[in-house]
Design an enzyme around this catalytic site. Structure first.
Site, PDB file in Angstrom:
ATOM      1  N   LYS A  69      52.399 -57.839  57.647  1.00  0.00           N
ATOM      2  CA  LYS A  69      53.276 -56.818  58.237  1.00  0.00           C
ATOM      3  C   LYS A  69      53.298 -56.993  59.749  1.00  0.00           C
ATOM      4  O   LYS A  69      52.262 -57.157  60.382  1.00  0.00           O
ATOM      5  CB  LYS A  69      52.768 -55.414  57.866  1.00  0.00           C
ATOM      6  N   ASP A 110      55.650 -49.236  66.047  1.00  0.00           N
ATOM      7  CA  ASP A 110      56.083 -48.291  65.017  1.00  0.00           C
ATOM      8  C   ASP A 110      56.107 -46.878  65.595  1.00  0.00           C
ATOM      9  O   ASP A 110      55.076 -46.214  65.673  1.00  0.00           O
ATOM     10  CB  ASP A 110      55.135 -48.375  63.807  1.00  0.00           C
ATOM     11  N   LYS A 159      56.933 -40.181  64.754  1.00  0.00           N
ATOM     12  CA  LYS A 159      55.506 -39.856  64.713  1.00  0.00           C
ATOM     13  C   LYS A 159      55.162 -38.854  65.817  1.00  0.00           C
ATOM     14  O   LYS A 159      55.860 -38.810  66.835  1.00  0.00           O
ATOM     15  CB  LYS A 159      54.686 -41.132  64.957  1.00  0.00           C
ATOM     16  N   ASP A 218      50.711 -52.322  65.003  1.00  0.00           N
ATOM     17  CA  ASP A 218      51.245 -52.295  63.639  1.00  0.00           C
ATOM     18  C   ASP A 218      51.736 -53.676  63.184  1.00  0.00           C
ATOM     19  O   ASP A 218      52.307 -53.819  62.109  1.00  0.00           O
ATOM     20  CB  ASP A 218      52.363 -51.250  63.546  1.00  0.00           C
ATOM     21  N   ASP A 272      59.439 -43.623  58.534  1.00  0.00           N
ATOM     22  CA  ASP A 272      58.108 -44.049  58.961  1.00  0.00           C
ATOM     23  C   ASP A 272      57.388 -44.860  57.874  1.00  0.00           C
ATOM     24  O   ASP A 272      56.322 -45.411  58.106  1.00  0.00           O
ATOM     25  CB  ASP A 272      57.284 -42.816  59.365  1.00  0.00           C
ATOM     26  N   GLU A 281      58.140 -47.744  56.887  1.00  0.00           N
ATOM     27  CA  GLU A 281      58.974 -48.905  57.176  1.00  0.00           C
ATOM     28  C   GLU A 281      58.345 -50.230  56.760  1.00  0.00           C
ATOM     29  O   GLU A 281      59.034 -51.166  56.380  1.00  0.00           O
ATOM     30  CB  GLU A 281      59.320 -48.940  58.668  1.00  0.00           C
ATOM     31  N   ARG A 326      56.609 -51.195  54.202  1.00  0.00           N
ATOM     32  CA  ARG A 326      56.835 -51.609  52.814  1.00  0.00           C
ATOM     33  C   ARG A 326      58.249 -52.158  52.614  1.00  0.00           C
ATOM     34  O   ARG A 326      58.482 -52.972  51.728  1.00  0.00           O
ATOM     35  CB  ARG A 326      56.538 -50.444  51.862  1.00  0.00           C
TER      36      ARG A 326
END
Ligand code: BES
Ligand code: MN
Ligand code: ZN
Length: 502
Positions: A266, A271, A278, A289, A348, A350, A352
């Site tokens: 990933k 993020d 967030k 991230d 959020d 994201e 996946r």
């Protein structure tokens, strides 16, 4: 730091500091017996005084005042002999090395002549060199004031009397340096702020890896993604002006027709949560991230430098997740590369989405194994804490291989179940799936979502949201970017080449 293996006697060595290990109790290890004799009882006196007991990670500095050619003795505690592990060895040497650095020294030495430990010499040498170099990591490129105050150890000497042991230590020390170097590369990428480590920045780092023999880089741009239908990845990228990249880093160390192992990382270079923004607190940490992407790149780097006999491909779908005017929104439906549709509940969730397209791409390479590494869920941190990797997957043999690599590297994994019940939670009313399954079991529903894009290939998912970024120092991991996953994956690839497919 240079690691130098010298043939000779530790008691005759001129050095700024000798690191001397000690288990709890009065017993002297081989190395300290020699030094004690030569110095007229210095070591026994240190222990007799009672302030240094040999507790794990305890250190004590003594000046030799001419009793030995070396200027200082740095005693380091190994803890109770019965509880000793390679992990404790890494930690003890890291702590000693940091103590030496805090004395502003540039050089120190040790000997591995504490053979009462049952482990083979090569494992001991590897653990010590990794402990020292990983423990000394610091991230300084953005510091401009008082740079001369940044301490740096330039030389670490390992002294050994026997020729054959010198050879063993030299070759394992070399391997440990290669691995540490790859961990540094990964930690540097993760530490680097999001305005520098953009998807383009990651592709540039990948280019550095691709300078090696047998490594080939492809860095696809958004028009390629559009043409190929990677609309889940593109959906995430939509809210940002920074162009996304789908990075493919191939290492061909095996036979031409050996099937590939695919490593997916990933790589959200920042993020923010997107429209499902967030909270502000600690949002800065979301520059990390992309730690999974950085880890698989580090693993390919080490595999190439170690010339491992495997074929491995790293896939790094890199993008920012920002709430721009064109950003994807809750309620949107995206059509993934697999053709399956995804209803967005939270922007959020994201990671996946980007991984879904990468997993589909992986299937086209007909891999023997797929391992993905991702800072995927806060839920995994809540479930397991920040010291362990959450593991989920479809293949027992593959999971066991990862467990074995975890045991020998200390990058621990713990399995969470992927039972059918959880799959119900990600069904959507209007699309095939939705991208969140609610708060309960969040790490598992995330993995259940990923599984829909895996196809029939053996697959393991590693959630590194906890251990990727540390709030506090650990013995050989300074706080901040840990580089977790690199040593685990390298060990996994190493074992793979040894034992073959089963
Ligand atoms: N990158 C985060 C997960 C994360 C959280 C990593 C904390 C490291 C530390 C991920 O993209 C995310 O935001 N996950 C959400 C999923 C939720 C919306 C279903 C989460 O865990 O809250
Ligand atoms: Mn997120
Ligand atoms: Zn994320």
């Amino acid at each position: 730091m240079r690691v130098i293996v010298k043939k000779g006697k530790i008691a005759d060595l001129k050095s700024e500091a000798l690191v001397i290990p000690h288990f709890e109790g009065k017993e002297l290890l081989g190395i300290s017996k020699l030094l004690d004799k030569k110095s007229g009882g210095l070591i026994k006196e240190i222990i007799a005084r009672g302030d240094f007991e040999g507790k794990h990670l305890q250190v004590s500095v003594t000046y030799t005042r001419g009793a030995l050619p070396a200027k200082r003795i740095v005693m380091v505690g190994f803890g109770k002999k019965a509880d000793f592990t390679m992990e404790k060895l890494r930690g003890a040497y890291a702590t000693a090395a940091r103590q030496v650095r805090s004395l502003k020294l540039k050089e120190f030495s040790t000997s591995l002549d504490f053979v009462s430990i049952d482990q083979p010499l090569d494992q001991i040498a590897q653990a010590i060199v990794e402990g020292v170099s990983l423990g000394l990591y610091q991230f300084t490129p953005f510091k401009t004031v008082e740079r001369d105050k940044i301490g740096e150890i330039k030389e670490f000497n390992i002294v050994e009397e026997k020729d054959e042991s010198c050879i063993t230590i030299r070759s394992t020390a070399k391997a440990a340096e290669i691995i540490s170097n790859a961990v540094y590369f990964t930690r540097d990428m993760v530490s680097t702020p999001g305005n520098s480590m953009t998807p383009t920045g990651m592709a540039e780092e990948a280019r550095k890896v691709a300078k090696r023999k047998n490594v080939v880089l492809k860095a696809f741009d958004e028009s390629w993604m559009k043409k190929n239908g990677m609309n889940a990845l593109l959906g995430v990228a939509q809210g940002s002006d920074e162009p996304a990249r789908f990075i493919v880093l191939e290492y061909k160390g095996g036979e031409k027709d050996d099937p590939v192992i695919v490593l997916i990382g990933k790589a959200i270079t920042f993020d923010s949560g997107g429209i499902s923004l967030k909270p502000a607190e600690k949002m800065d940490e979301m520059k990390s991230d992309m730690a999974g992407g950085a880890a698989v790149m580090g693993a390919v780097m080490a595999a190439a430098d170690l010339r491992l006999k495997v074929n491995a491909v790293a896939l790094i779908p890199a993008t920012e997740n920002l709430p721009g005017g064109r950003a994807y929104k809750p309620g949107d439906v995206l059509k993934s590369l697999s053709g399956q549709t995804i209803e967005i509940i939270s922007t959020d969730a994201e990671g996946r989405l980007t991984l879904a397209d990468a997993l589909t791409y992986a299937g086209r390479l007909k891999p023997v194994a797929i391992v993905d590494v991702a800072t995927l869920t806060g839920a995994c941190v809540i479930a397991l804490g920040d010291n362990v990797i959450g593991m989920m997957g479809t293949d027992e043999t593959l999971k066991q291989k990862i467990r074995n690599a975890a045991d020998s590297t200390g990058e621990r994994v713990w399995e969470l179940p992927l039972w059918e019940d959880y799959h119900e939670l990600i069904k959507s009313d209007i699309a095939d799936y939705k991208n969140t399954g609610g708060r309960a079991g969040g790490a598992i529903t995330a993995a259940a979502f990923l599984s829909k894009f895996v196809g029939k290939y053996p697959w393991v998912h590693l959630d590194i949201a906890g251990p990727a970024w540390l709030a506090k120092d650990k013995p050989y991991i300074p706080k901040g970017a840990s580089g977790v996953g690199v040593r685990l994956l390298v060990q996994f690839l190493k074992d793979w080449q040894k034992k073959g497919k089963n």
